[in-house]
Write a protein that holds these residues in place. Structure first.
Motif, PDB file in Angstrom:
ATOM      1  N   ALA A   1       0.819  -1.208   0.000  1.00 29.90           N
ATOM      2  CA  ALA A   1       0.000   0.000   0.000  1.00 29.90           C
ATOM      3  C   ALA A   1       0.855   1.260   0.000  1.00 29.90           C
ATOM      4  CB  ALA A   1      -0.930   0.003   1.211  1.00 29.90           C
ATOM      5  N   GLY A   2       1.954   1.241   0.775  1.00 35.12           N
ATOM      6  CA  GLY A   2       2.776   2.443   0.871  1.00 35.12           C
ATOM      7  C   GLY A   2       4.255   2.121   0.794  1.00 35.12           C
ATOM      8  N   THR A   3       5.059   3.156   0.830  1.00 34.20           N
ATOM      9  CA  THR A   3       6.502   2.931   0.806  1.00 34.20           C
ATOM     10  C   THR A   3       7.011   2.429   2.148  1.00 34.20           C
ATOM     11  OG1 THR A   3       6.821   5.261   1.357  1.00 34.20           O
ATOM     12  CG2 THR A   3       6.938   4.683  -0.960  1.00 34.20           C
ATOM     13  N   SER A   4       6.312   2.771   3.219  1.00 35.00           N
ATOM     14  CA  SER A   4       6.753   2.308   4.530  1.00 35.00           C
ATOM     15  C   SER A   4       6.570   0.806   4.697  1.00 35.00           C
ATOM     16  CB  SER A   4       5.980   3.032   5.638  1.00 35.00           C
ATOM     17  OG  SER A   4       5.979   4.413   5.432  1.00 35.00           O
ATOM     18  N   ASP A   5       5.776   0.197   3.834  1.00 34.31           N
ATOM     19  CA  ASP A   5       5.567  -1.249   3.914  1.00 34.31           C
ATOM     20  C   ASP A   5       6.661  -2.025   3.201  1.00 34.31           C
ATOM     21  OD1 ASP A   5       3.018  -0.869   5.206  1.00 34.31           O
ATOM     22  OD2 ASP A   5       2.168  -0.364   3.257  1.00 34.31           O
ATOM     23  N   ILE A   6       7.596  -1.331   2.558  1.00 31.61           N
ATOM     24  CA  ILE A   6       8.577  -2.020   1.716  1.00 31.61           C
ATOM     25  C   ILE A   6       9.471  -2.990   2.482  1.00 31.61           C
ATOM     26  CG2 ILE A   6      10.612  -1.630   0.237  1.00 31.61           C
ATOM     27  CD1 ILE A   6       9.112   0.727  -0.995  1.00 31.61           C
ATOM     28  N   PRO A   7       9.935  -2.668   3.710  1.00 33.66           N
ATOM     29  CA  PRO A   7      10.769  -3.667   4.396  1.00 33.66           C
ATOM     30  C   PRO A   7      10.073  -5.021   4.532  1.00 33.66           C
ATOM     31  CG  PRO A   7      10.945  -1.548   5.506  1.00 33.66           C
ATOM     32  CD  PRO A   7       9.895  -1.385   4.442  1.00 33.66           C
ATOM     33  N   VAL A   8       8.803  -5.002   4.902  1.00 36.67           N
ATOM     34  CA  VAL A   8       8.077  -6.268   5.011  1.00 36.67           C
ATOM     35  C   VAL A   8       7.941  -6.907   3.633  1.00 36.67           C
ATOM     36  CG1 VAL A   8       5.905  -7.334   5.729  1.00 36.67           C
ATOM     37  CG2 VAL A   8       6.854  -5.444   7.046  1.00 36.67           C
ATOM     38  N   ALA A   9       7.702  -6.090   2.626  1.00 43.59           N
ATOM     39  CA  ALA A   9       7.543  -6.604   1.262  1.00 43.59           C
ATOM     40  C   ALA A   9       8.833  -7.244   0.768  1.00 43.59           C
ATOM     41  CB  ALA A   9       7.116  -5.470   0.332  1.00 43.59           C
TER      42      ALA A   9
ATOM     43  N   ALA B   1      -1.318 -13.150 -11.969  1.00 44.42           N
ATOM     44  CA  ALA B   1      -0.505 -13.765 -10.917  1.00 44.42           C
ATOM     45  C   ALA B   1      -1.053 -15.133 -10.529  1.00 44.42           C
ATOM     46  CB  ALA B   1      -0.472 -12.855  -9.685  1.00 44.42           C
ATOM     47  N   THR B   2      -0.163 -15.968 -10.024  1.00 41.77           N
ATOM     48  CA  THR B   2      -0.580 -17.273  -9.490  1.00 41.77           C
ATOM     49  C   THR B   2      -0.958 -17.154  -8.024  1.00 41.77           C
ATOM     50  OG1 THR B   2       0.673 -18.553 -11.086  1.00 41.77           O
ATOM     51  CG2 THR B   2       0.271 -19.596  -8.959  1.00 41.77           C
ATOM     52  N   VAL B   3      -0.283 -16.282  -7.344  1.00 38.61           N
ATOM     53  CA  VAL B   3      -0.619 -16.006  -5.948  1.00 38.61           C
ATOM     54  C   VAL B   3      -0.147 -14.589  -5.643  1.00 38.61           C
ATOM     55  CG1 VAL B   3       1.474 -17.237  -5.210  1.00 38.61           C
ATOM     56  CG2 VAL B   3      -0.279 -16.710  -3.531  1.00 38.61           C
ATOM     57  N   ILE B   4      -0.916 -13.870  -4.841  1.00 40.99           N
ATOM     58  CA  ILE B   4      -0.598 -12.474  -4.545  1.00 40.99           C
ATOM     59  C   ILE B   4      -0.392 -12.295  -3.047  1.00 40.99           C
ATOM     60  CG2 ILE B   4      -1.402 -10.074  -4.702  1.00 40.99           C
ATOM     61  CD1 ILE B   4      -3.117 -10.872  -7.079  1.00 40.99           C
ATOM     62  N   ILE B   5       0.665 -11.562  -2.695  1.00 42.62           N
ATOM     63  CA  ILE B   5       0.892 -11.157  -1.310  1.00 42.62           C
ATOM     64  C   ILE B   5       0.599  -9.666  -1.213  1.00 42.62           C
ATOM     65  CG2 ILE B   5       2.612 -10.904   0.512  1.00 42.62           C
ATOM     66  CD1 ILE B   5       4.085 -13.319  -0.725  1.00 42.62           C
ATOM     67  N   VAL B   6      -0.402  -9.305  -0.420  1.00 41.54           N
ATOM     68  CA  VAL B   6      -0.768  -7.903  -0.239  1.00 41.54           C
ATOM     69  C   VAL B   6      -0.257  -7.426   1.110  1.00 41.54           C
ATOM     70  CG1 VAL B   6      -2.658  -6.267   0.000  1.00 41.54           C
ATOM     71  CG2 VAL B   6      -2.816  -8.102  -1.678  1.00 41.54           C
ATOM     72  N   ILE B   7       0.493  -6.355   1.105  1.00 44.21           N
ATOM     73  CA  ILE B   7       1.140  -5.872   2.322  1.00 44.21           C
ATOM     74  C   ILE B   7       0.688  -4.447   2.592  1.00 44.21           C
ATOM     75  CG2 ILE B   7       3.384  -5.308   3.333  1.00 44.21           C
ATOM     76  CD1 ILE B   7       4.491  -7.694   1.640  1.00 44.21           C
TER      77      ILE B   7
ATOM     78  N   ILE C   1      -2.738 -13.600  -0.085  1.00 47.89           N
ATOM     79  CA  ILE C   1      -2.278 -13.693   1.299  1.00 47.89           C
ATOM     80  C   ILE C   1      -2.002 -12.278   1.775  1.00 47.89           C
ATOM     81  CG2 ILE C   1      -0.543 -14.652   2.867  1.00 47.89           C
ATOM     82  CD1 ILE C   1      -0.035 -16.787   0.670  1.00 47.89           C
ATOM     83  N   ALA C   2      -2.695 -11.884   2.828  1.00 49.06           N
ATOM     84  CA  ALA C   2      -2.606 -10.508   3.319  1.00 49.06           C
ATOM     85  C   ALA C   2      -1.648 -10.439   4.503  1.00 49.06           C
ATOM     86  CB  ALA C   2      -3.982 -10.012   3.721  1.00 49.06           C
ATOM     87  N   VAL C   3      -0.760  -9.453   4.480  1.00 49.85           N
ATOM     88  CA  VAL C   3       0.167  -9.213   5.585  1.00 49.85           C
ATOM     89  C   VAL C   3      -0.103  -7.834   6.172  1.00 49.85           C
ATOM     90  CG1 VAL C   3       2.571  -9.242   6.330  1.00 49.85           C
ATOM     91  CG2 VAL C   3       1.904 -10.461   4.248  1.00 49.85           C
ATOM     92  N   PRO C   4      -0.720  -7.771   7.349  1.00 50.07           N
ATOM     93  CA  PRO C   4      -0.850  -6.457   8.003  1.00 50.07           C
ATOM     94  C   PRO C   4       0.523  -6.002   8.470  1.00 50.07           C
ATOM     95  CG  PRO C   4      -1.654  -8.194   9.453  1.00 50.07           C
ATOM     96  CD  PRO C   4      -1.273  -8.853   8.170  1.00 50.07           C
ATOM     97  N   THR C   5       0.793  -4.710   8.370  1.00 45.29           N
ATOM     98  CA  THR C   5       2.067  -4.215   8.898  1.00 45.29           C
ATOM     99  C   THR C   5       1.806  -3.276  10.066  1.00 45.29           C
ATOM    100  OG1 THR C   5       2.276  -2.218   7.544  1.00 45.29           O
ATOM    101  CG2 THR C   5       3.025  -4.289   6.566  1.00 45.29           C
ATOM    102  N   SER C   6       2.860  -3.049  10.826  1.00 43.38           N
ATOM    103  CA  SER C   6       2.741  -2.167  11.985  1.00 43.38           C
ATOM    104  C   SER C   6       2.901  -0.706  11.586  1.00 43.38           C
ATOM    105  CB  SER C   6       3.775  -2.553  13.040  1.00 43.38           C
ATOM    106  OG  SER C   6       5.071  -2.619  12.462  1.00 43.38           O
ATOM    107  N   VAL C   7       2.860  -0.423  10.285  1.00 45.83           N
ATOM    108  CA  VAL C   7       2.938   0.960   9.823  1.00 45.83           C
ATOM    109  C   VAL C   7       1.670   1.698  10.251  1.00 45.83           C
ATOM    110  CG1 VAL C   7       2.920   2.419   7.766  1.00 45.83           C
ATOM    111  CG2 VAL C   7       4.488   0.459   7.909  1.00 45.83           C
ATOM    112  N   GLY C   8       1.836   2.852  10.843  1.00 46.41           N
ATOM    113  CA  GLY C   8       0.708   3.649  11.307  1.00 46.41           C
ATOM    114  C   GLY C   8       1.009   4.211  12.683  1.00 46.41           C
ATOM    115  N   TYR C   9       0.013   4.831  13.278  1.00 44.25           N
ATOM    116  CA  TYR C   9       0.193   5.393  14.616  1.00 44.25           C
ATOM    117  C   TYR C   9      -1.182   5.482  15.260  1.00 44.25           C
ATOM    118  CZ  TYR C   9      -1.476   9.606  12.370  1.00 44.25           C
ATOM    119  OH  TYR C   9      -2.248  10.492  11.671  1.00 44.25           O
ATOM    120  N   GLY C  10      -1.215   5.865  16.502  1.00 42.88           N
ATOM    121  CA  GLY C  10      -2.487   6.050  17.194  1.00 42.88           C
ATOM    122  C   GLY C  10      -3.320   4.783  17.167  1.00 42.88           C
TER     123      GLY C  10
END
Lengths: 242, 242, 242, 242, 242, 242, 242, 242
Positions: D118-126, D164-170, D190-199
């Motif tokens: 979704a964002g650039t901050s998710d790239i490490p997990v990606a 795609a054969t399988v998609i990872i959404v981060i 396959i969805a990966v929630p990330t800890s990106v965000g606040y509050g």
């Protein structure tokens, strides 16, 4: 008993046995119990939820036999009250779900316990608090439906707020009333969050957290919907001992 | 493009390929994008947290090349600001952690955006909101440290509350200010819970829940500490389109 | 009153007493109240949940006596509506659980309030919002069942999204619709999480958190299932004052 | 061994003792282990967090002695990587915090594993996910910063999504991307929630709940920030066995 | 259409209008839709909860008119099933609360979908999953009541675990079965937490968290009690496309 | 004392005074204290977290003066241990963060306390438990890194599991090991959730809830990371009194 | 079987096949099962919640056919008990919601299992625990309604507390009783939080957390309302094996 | 002012203007403020957390200029105290993180405020409470480290408990001390949960919930670690007005 031992009327062994049998009551706890007698003397309380009418009647009769003049039954449904009322002289206060057996005592507290609610839906909890306070010998003043969204309604009662000896603030939803009253009053404020609300009120959690985080000094909090507990605390304050 | 096809200057195959390549922009999204251009036209925004100063400079320079006059960098630490300021004409607003590149536009909104805080600790979030609103072309009025525990401070500003076009209420702890302002105002109120507090404030959760449960109408809520989001929403309201 | 004092028709003591008696209304709050009259003038609202039909009739009749032309009763069950309808000319809107007494006013807002839902199960909340907005003098457009899992359904309504003055997005489960609409629209978006869902939706908490964390600007949030609150806020925006 | 018993070369007692000593490996688990060998054969994995560089080197060397050609070290900080790189031929992928020892295998999966953020901050997990998938023999395509607030960016990649054969959404924050991609794709997501965000993102909880409640079919979820787990699952799908 | 333009049979204006009218379907979304048709072709699904039998019948009949051969109705109570069965040829599977209209298709997946439950109370969710998988063209094997407290029951089915193409693990309480199966299997495992349990299971939250934190690789998770979602995902894996 | 009263050596008044002065010790609590002496006799414990090395030395020296032979200091950092070791004969067990002063007693329990961990990251908690159990006079057997994802490692230790007198299971992440061991063992199992994990482990909450919901009988739970508490309980069981 | 192989009565192939077919039972698990037989031998348990009376009767009859003498049915409502009682010789213990088929065994444990409750509302959970302990061959002593608000009631039973072999403490609300008993006793204490309470007790969560954080050593905890689990654990302790 | 109007010294217009300018102070709030002056008169309070030493000095000097004799600074770190102490005559109380400027007043309350803690780690919060109470004119008695796990230590102080006018109970972990003291005392008890603990104490949440659910009457609760708030409330009670 020690005198009996000294006089020989009681053997040492027997004395030890008695002391063991009721070790705490004879010595330390006797004082606790007589203290509690004073504290609870005016009225004894039966928590009505989860008890059958028969159980309540049995407990109340035992209390009356012991000489208890005034008995308060909390969380009492109209159905149970009807059954109990057939057997005991019950004064049922439907609004607060309270049953009173015996006379309300004359108020003997220092001043007035003020009960304020944010909305009309908070009234059952408020009545539980108000009648409980009356049962324990307090003069009570009620100000209902004075939530912060209509500040002029609250401010119209500023005289009561400023002359009260202790204030019970009852509010659900966002519980903001506790902070506003806490900021106006110069006496202890006991806040009661209620389960009034829906969605993100999470059964009173929102109001509870708000009240615990009150920016106003002099505010303490009891459990959600715990009108009885607030009134009990208020009564202790209004009868504060030196 | 269709005219090119009609005129024979473009083969059908090529047209299909182009359409596939940018299917949304050519047709539906072009309008979205021009709409967004209008919306964002005054200023573009860089979320500074988690970006290096070098990354921020690079992004900002690209924006300036595209002709962007005003750029807002949010969540910008003094350290990063110092580095960026060495390379770009940066106006750093320390209180709100904001960096501004370019001129602030003349206010062109309908009326005034009022920013109110409960305490002084809420000021960083408030400044994030206030400067953001200014960047997006709004006249902003600030009323800080007007929490409900000192109601007269809040009421002393009742004229501002009643004449505002949109109000941003910023409060931590129990968040009661949102409800009180919501009850006084007759314009939209956007509430920003802050992480100010300790213990059972749970990082702003108490204020968030309180604001969501506000008994006052006309109050909506954004994320904890999200001064930017509140200001963005407020600016849309203050520039509301028919 | 001051003139009466000046003229001697009113003693100083009596004036003080009167001022004390209604201190806020006479001076500051009078303005608040007339403001509120304007704000609420079109319609007054009775929150129906937790009130008996008799109570509702009594309140409504008092409002009508005061000259109120349009009255909105929210959270009204069919059973209560039947009782009330026997005594008052009630227009019951079953889908949104709303009762309307009196005429709907002519829309006098700036533009259109668009109400979008993710699913069909969100319709009751949407209707609470839509009819409320109508009662407060707004033109309303409804787009239901346009969740993000079928993006083409949503995008088929892109014209409505881009021409709206304010949008109310209503979604349960994961609440993603708010972010997608927030990304497409250039007007304020008010998100209403609903309790639609099961398991880890935790009664609307999942949607609530998602909406609060929306990556799209210009989105603010109201309480779970609070269609009324969203519509009230939307109406204030659509009637924004300078 | 049974033949030895039959032939008399092994006594029954001794056979029982041996069977007891390694009861599971000899019979049932031998198959499990050879299965696992196939599964893990391409690469073995060392979870780097909480291990010293020395421990990691020791484990890696033991693996290499056993003949393991490719070793993946996850959650590896640059500092530790520097130490390890002094002793072993380490290919350090800073973006995903991964260390690779040995060659990446040729992709032998069915199709393409698409990694979307979704964002650039998710790239490490990606990157943790993407490189892991490559290590396990998958062709990987990356689409970063395609969040739902800018829908056209996502839709510009619709061909990748649909092939795609399988998609990872981060995604962090509200995690809405999983639902939108789930609605567009016809392969497992396959969805990966990330800890990106606040509050109110509460460390990824908001995205996690949103993804679990996705209204789109075909979406399953792994732990917050668990790029490795998503890639491992994706690789199993991309190498699905009959 | 472009050929019509090229040939002059369609004016450019008319073409633009058509493109605008259905911008997404003609270009990008047409492919999405045909993809989805393939994906959903075997069966269409009606979510039965919160719909009246009449609504379900109406939707099902419209689907049949469009030529849909197999229809699955989920979360269908026996009472609703009885009503629907009076009007349509409904095969009601009570255990999983599912209604099937039309024939089950021949299995055409790659291998076997194995459905394992920890306890007998998990069977309703398991049957929702198993029948759903069958409806989407999968061979299904059921292993019920194989929780980790009786490990030998689980290990007695180790052949099924090791030969499955995809496994759905269904467990309430502590959800440990997902980790144990994930450790034994070499195929993708989809874990479904159930609301089976009491007290600190918090309606399935304990199992959900456990499954998300599984120490075994290759495990992903769907919502609490979401047997349908797990089966849908499993079917996509079992029909994985190159 | 009563005999002194009987014999006249002590006046009644003086006896009452003494009884009041130490009412609990003389009668009931004396027994409690001698009981506790037996229970704690082997070793006394100092909770090291939040105390300075100086404070710890002072407490330990006072204990030694009272004749205490073995002292256990828990949650002791290497830095503090170095300081204390300069003043007292400290045996520092780095793995479990424990300091031991004095000899370890000979094991005098009924059987063996088995300490099993799921992973290597759980070892610090396990060592806190194991050394504590040794200090309290128990024979301890350690089985580390035997998590359920590699079931054969666990089952290879089945003899230890089945012959233990009490088992301490230590696991983070999903905590499934407690249920599997609970299903295999026929002795009491004490489960210790650890804070090992990330994301949705929520600092050990996932493991804690899983263990509380264990489907296996005979499992009870202590606080997250509370290796000491588990060992203390295990020691009481291993020294169970008739 | 190995002897059959040695003697030639069984071919090696056939032996391998048999071993594969039941790999765990023949070798390792046989011991587990005979262990479990010992453990469970006295009584088998049927979890009654969520089973029909018919199902319970069927299971119980199968157990009786296998020779089981005593069967315990937990969480059994009076209605179901009435049906079952018509078909089987059921001894229904209404207070604890338990059905017993067959004789209670003679107590053969080491000492006494003491069951203490804080209030009268905790008695159902306490009776589930007490009767379960009796069924498993333990002498049980009950002390009910001895909460910490009336400490003398608790202390009056200090002899029982100090002479017990294992104590089960059952308390809702704030669960403080576990800590107080844990401080007095010198035997293992198993704490059972109950769902007794309202508001911020959150269905037993408050008591659960309190018990997990007990400052007294030797306290472990089971799930909310899990009287059975506590008794099972207590019975293992009271029959602890060397 | 009215007299001026009556006498003609003030025009009606001017009077209206003045009333508008300070509407609340002149009428209602003047009394509030003088009330508050009485309440706060003894000492004014500066919340030190989040303020720089320079800010604190500035505020304190302004207070001193206004004639304030005693100033309390809460949440003051030793570092800040050192800076402030260089500029103002600061009496720094390190244990409670409090700075006092000016003399402590003579106690003028009704009786004694008793401050009890469960453990030594609770002392910082207790000292914040105790010194605050002293600053506000209360005689304070401290009983520290009297947790319920060592009941005799608590009971040894029963005289203090029974003779106190108001009690502040300070406890972390499971917070049971509040209930035990609440059961012994006959005066108001204010409970302060502390963040002392680890794991499932969740930063004081366990103690907070326990205290809110106290089975003892007369207990109210303030925020986690809020020693100041408890003391402020206690002081109001100890100076209760008629």
């Amino acid at each position: 008993m020690l005198e009996q031992v000294q006089g020989g009327a009681l053997s040492v062994d027997e004395a030890v046995k008695r002391l063991r049998a009721e070790p705490f009551e004879d010595i330390g706890f006797a004082r606790v119990d007589s203290h509690r007698a004073i504290r609870n003397g005016i009225a004894e309380v039966i928590y009505g939820a989860g008890k059958t009418p028969e159980q309540i009647v049995a407990i109340a009769e035992k209390m009356r036999e012991r000489g208890q003049k005034t008995i308060l039954i909390t969380r009492l449904s109209p159905e149970k009250a009807a059954v109990i009322g057939g057997q005991l002289p019950l004064d049922y206060r439907k609004d607060g779900g309270l049953g009173v057996i015996g006379e309300l005592p004359e108020p003997d507290g220092i001043g007035v316990v003020l009960v304020i609610t944010a909305g009309t839906s908070d009234i059952p909890v408020a009545e539980e608090a108000a009648v409980t306070a009356e049962i324990f010998g307090n003069r009570v003043k009620r100000v209902y439906d004075a939530g912060v969204a209509g500040l002029h309604r609250l401010l119209a009662n500023i005289d009561d707020i400023m002359s009260a000896t202790v204030i019970i603030v009852i509010a659900g939803m966002e519980g903001a009333l506790a902070s506003v009253v806490g900021g106006l009053a110069d006496c202890p404020v006991i806040a009661v969050p209620t389960s009034v609300g829906y969605g993100a009120s999470f059964g009173g959690l929102a109001a509870l957290l708000a009240m615990l985080n009150s920016c106003a000094g002099g505010v303490s909090v009891v459990n959600i919907d715990n009108g009885f507990g607030a009134a009990y605390q208020a009564s202790l304050i209004n009868h504060v001992k030196s």
